[in-house]
Scaffold this motif. Structure first.
Motif, PDB file in Angstrom:
ATOM      1  N   PHE A  82       0.831  -1.197   0.000  1.00  0.00           N
ATOM      2  CA  PHE A  82       0.000   0.000   0.000  1.00  0.00           C
ATOM      3  C   PHE A  82       0.874   1.259   0.000  1.00  0.00           C
ATOM      4  N   PRO A  83       1.605   1.501  -1.072  1.00  0.00           N
ATOM      5  CA  PRO A  83       2.488   2.673  -1.108  1.00  0.00           C
ATOM      6  C   PRO A  83       1.735   3.987  -0.960  1.00  0.00           C
ATOM      7  N   MET A  84       0.458   3.985  -1.328  1.00  0.00           N
ATOM      8  CA  MET A  84      -0.321   5.218  -1.212  1.00  0.00           C
ATOM      9  C   MET A  84      -0.535   5.621   0.243  1.00  0.00           C
ATOM     10  N   LYS A  85      -0.335   4.718   1.183  1.00  0.00           N
ATOM     11  CA  LYS A  85      -0.490   5.039   2.603  1.00  0.00           C
ATOM     12  C   LYS A  85       0.741   5.759   3.156  1.00  0.00           C
ATOM     13  N   LYS A  86       1.833   5.757   2.407  1.00  0.00           N
ATOM     14  CA  LYS A  86       3.049   6.509   2.750  1.00  0.00           C
ATOM     15  C   LYS A  86       3.550   6.194   4.159  1.00  0.00           C
ATOM     16  N   LEU A  87       3.691   4.904   4.429  1.00  0.00           N
ATOM     17  CA  LEU A  87       4.203   4.486   5.732  1.00  0.00           C
ATOM     18  C   LEU A  87       5.703   4.686   5.871  1.00  0.00           C
ATOM     19  N   TRP A  88       6.387   4.935   4.755  1.00  0.00           N
ATOM     20  CA  TRP A  88       7.769   5.413   4.780  1.00  0.00           C
ATOM     21  C   TRP A  88       7.779   6.823   4.192  1.00  0.00           C
ATOM     22  N   PRO A  89       8.661   7.704   4.661  1.00  0.00           N
ATOM     23  CA  PRO A  89       8.738   9.060   4.081  1.00  0.00           C
ATOM     24  C   PRO A  89       9.067   9.006   2.595  1.00  0.00           C
ATOM     25  N   GLU A  90       8.551   9.972   1.860  1.00  0.00           N
ATOM     26  CA  GLU A  90       8.828  10.034   0.425  1.00  0.00           C
ATOM     27  C   GLU A  90      10.253  10.501   0.142  1.00  0.00           C
ATOM     28  N   ASP A  91      10.770  11.433   0.937  1.00  0.00           N
ATOM     29  CA  ASP A  91      12.128  11.923   0.757  1.00  0.00           C
ATOM     30  C   ASP A  91      13.129  10.803   1.034  1.00  0.00           C
ATOM     31  N   ALA A  92      14.098  10.625   0.145  1.00  0.00           N
ATOM     32  CA  ALA A  92      15.038   9.512   0.269  1.00  0.00           C
ATOM     33  C   ALA A  92      15.864   9.583   1.549  1.00  0.00           C
ATOM     34  N   GLY A  93      16.317  10.779   1.916  1.00  0.00           N
ATOM     35  CA  GLY A  93      17.106  10.918   3.132  1.00  0.00           C
ATOM     36  C   GLY A  93      16.285  10.610   4.372  1.00  0.00           C
ATOM     37  N   ALA A  94      15.079  11.158   4.431  1.00  0.00           N
ATOM     38  CA  ALA A  94      14.201  10.884   5.571  1.00  0.00           C
ATOM     39  C   ALA A  94      13.851   9.407   5.630  1.00  0.00           C
ATOM     40  N   ARG A  95      13.621   8.810   4.465  1.00  0.00           N
ATOM     41  CA  ARG A  95      13.280   7.390   4.422  1.00  0.00           C
ATOM     42  C   ARG A  95      14.442   6.540   4.940  1.00  0.00           C
ATOM     43  N   ALA A  96      15.652   6.886   4.571  1.00  0.00           N
ATOM     44  CA  ALA A  96      16.815   6.141   5.052  1.00  0.00           C
ATOM     45  C   ALA A  96      16.924   6.223   6.569  1.00  0.00           C
ATOM     46  N   MET A  97      16.705   7.407   7.130  1.00  0.00           N
ATOM     47  CA  MET A  97      16.800   7.567   8.582  1.00  0.00           C
ATOM     48  C   MET A  97      15.639   6.887   9.296  1.00  0.00           C
ATOM     49  N   ALA A  98      14.463   6.876   8.675  1.00  0.00           N
ATOM     50  CA  ALA A  98      13.314   6.181   9.264  1.00  0.00           C
ATOM     51  C   ALA A  98      13.577   4.679   9.303  1.00  0.00           C
TER      52      ALA A  98
END
Length: 227
Positions: A82-98
Motif C-alpha cells: 500500500f504505497p499510497m499510505k506513505k508508511l515510509w517518508p517520500e524523501d530519500a534521506g528521511a526514508r533512510a533515517m526512518a
C-alpha cells in the motif's frame, strides 16, 4: 482487498509490544484485517500459536497463502502493498533515517525491553531504572528528537510524528511510549530540553488506534480477572 485478505495473529494487548506495532500501523492506515488473539503466559500458549505461525511467536500476518512473522517484516510488507499510505517518508534521506530508526528498535534496546516490559494499564514509577535501561531510553529520546527536529517539523503537513506523518518508525516506537508512561521515564531527564520528545509521546498517545488498543487491553484484563 477485503478484511479476510489479511489475518493478523496477535497476543494480549496489555503485554504484547510486538503485536501492537503492525496492528497500530494497519489501523492507522485504514487497512481491514481479521484479528486473531492468542492468550499469552499460559501453559499452552505456544501450542495455540503454532497452527498459525510456524515460528511459534506473535505477531504473524497471514496473507495470500503466506505466514509473515516478525513485526518489522509485516510492516515492510504492508508498506510495499500500500504505497499510497506513505508508511515510509517520500524523501530519500528521511526514508533512510526512518529505516535506520526502525531497525535499531527492532534489533536493540534489550536493557529497556528486559527491565521495563510493556504493561500498558499499570504504573510502576521508578521500577526498572537501571543504568543500562536508562542508557537505552536516552538513546531513544535522542532518536526521537533528531527525527522530529531534522525531518518531522520541516515536513509538509507535519502531524507531530517522527517524520511528519505517522509511519513504520512510529509504529515501532509506540510500545516504548507506553513503557515511558508505565515506568515514569521523563524525557526531560534524558536530554529533551525543549520538550520535542514529550510532544511526540503525546501525539502517539492521542492516536485513535492507540486509544482503541488500550481500551481493548483493559477489556481483556477485566475478562480474565486481572484488573
Amino acid at each position: 482487498m477485503t478484511a479476510f485478505d489479511f489475518e493478523l495473529v496477535i497476543g494480549d494487548k496489555n503485554w504484547s509490544s510486538w503485536s501492537l506495532r503492525p496492528w497500530l500501523a494497519m489501523r492507522q492506515a485504514g487497512l481491514p484485517f481479521y484479528e486473531r488473539s492468542i492468550r499469552l503466559r499460559q501453559p499452552d500458549t505456544k501450542a495455540q500459536i503454532l497452527p498459525h505461525s510456524p515460528a511459534g511467536t506473535v505477531p504473524a500476518l497471514k496473507w495470500n497463502g503466506l505466514v509473515i512473522p516478525e513485526s518489522l517484516a509485516i510492516l515492510e510488507t504492508i508498506a510495499d502493498l500500500f504505497p499510497m499510505k506513505k508508511l515510509w517518508p517520500e524523501d530519500a534521506g528521511a526514508r533512510a533515517m526512518a529505516r535506520a530508526a526502525a531497525a535499531e528498535m527492532h534489533a536493540g534496546f534489550t536493557g529497556l525491553r528486559r527491565e521495563m516490559p510493556m504493561d500498558i494499564l499499570n504504573r510502576y514509577p521508578g521500577r526498572g531504572h537501571t543504568e543500562e535501561a536508562l542508557g537505552d531510553a536516552r538513546r531513544i529520546v535522542t532518536i526521537w528528537r533528531e527525527a522530529r527536529l531534522r525531518f518531522g517539523q520541516l515536513s509538509d503537513g507535519d502531524e507531530g510524528f517522527l517524520f511528519g506523518r505517522f509511519g513504520v518508525a512510529d509504529a515501532m516506537y509506540a510500545p516504548v511510549v507506553t513503557r515511558f508512561v508505565t515506568y515514569g521515564v521523563d524525557p526531560a531527564d534524558l536530554g529533551d530540553e525543549d520538550g520535542a520528545a514529550r510532544a511526540y509521546m503525546d501525539a502517539v498517545l492521542r492516536l485513535p488506534a492507540m486509544q482503541e488498543w488500550t481500551a481493548e487491553a483493559q477489556d481483556e484484563m477485566k475478562e480474565r480477572g486481572l484488573l
